[in-house]
Design a protein around this motif. Structure first.
Motif: not given
Length: 207
Positions: A169-178, A44-49, A146-157
């Protein structure tokens, strides 16, 4: 309210959104929720708010089972965001009560370790999650979402290696939301490597 029903919210969440005064879903919610409930990986490409916490909160609240161990992990860049996301998830899950734990650095490990034993959903920052992994005080083998939120900020940091370490460390058979405000080449690379044919959606910021 009918629109929330159309995109798949269960009765508990419909009650909650009504009580919170949400009349209809934001663009990101309308695009992400049906895909996420169908089990798809989503970028999901979306800003805070933009309302993305409910967008990833719905599949967590609808799919996580009470008393079945830790099943959802939400990674965020900062302690403030961890608190904010955790508070929102607790509000949204009023009628589907889940044990939601917040985990970040700068505070003692004791209470976190105790709470993690009963957690069904964890919202945390990468560094402290890795601390718990190395101490074997967090169990990721049952992670379904597994949810990765504000990934751009995580990269910047500079958290990128921590994040990929945690993914391993998470199972391969999972759902991922970025979710990210922008999708850079590096984020595209991560999604290609760690997600299963993700559906891409984007939305304007809304307050």
């Amino acid at each position: 309210m009918d629109k929330f029903k159309q995109i798949g919210l269960g009765s508990g969440l419909l009650r909650t959104t009504k009580e919170l005064g949400f009349s209809e879903p934001t663009e990101i919610q309308e695009k992400v929720i049906p895909l996420a409930l169908a089990g798809e990986d989503v970028i999901g490409e979306s800003a805070t708010g933009s309302g993305k916490t409910l967008a990833f909160g719905v599949p967590i609240i609808e799919k996580v089972k009470v008393a079945h161990g830790l099943q959802a992990l939400v990674l965020v860049p900062t302690r403030e965001l961890a608190e904010q996301v955790s508070k929102s998830l607790k509000t949204f899950s009023k009628y589907n009560p889940l044990k939601i734990i917040t985990v970040y650095g700068g505070v003692g490990m004791g209470a976190q370790i105790e709470n993690l034993e009963r957690a069904e959903v964890v919202v945390g920052t990468p560094g402290r999650i890795l601390d718990h992994i190395s101490r074997k005080t967090i169990e990721l083998s049952k992670i379904k979402i597994l949810v990765l939120d504000e990934v751009d900020r995580m990269l910047d940091m500079g958290f990128i290696h921590d994040v990929t370490d945690i993914i391993h460390h998470c199972p391969k058979n999972r759902q991922s939301l970025l979710f990210s405000a922008t999708i850079s080449e590096e984020i595209a690379r991560i999604s290609k490597r760690y997600m299963k044919e993700p559906k891409e959606v984007s939305a304007e910021a809304e307050v």
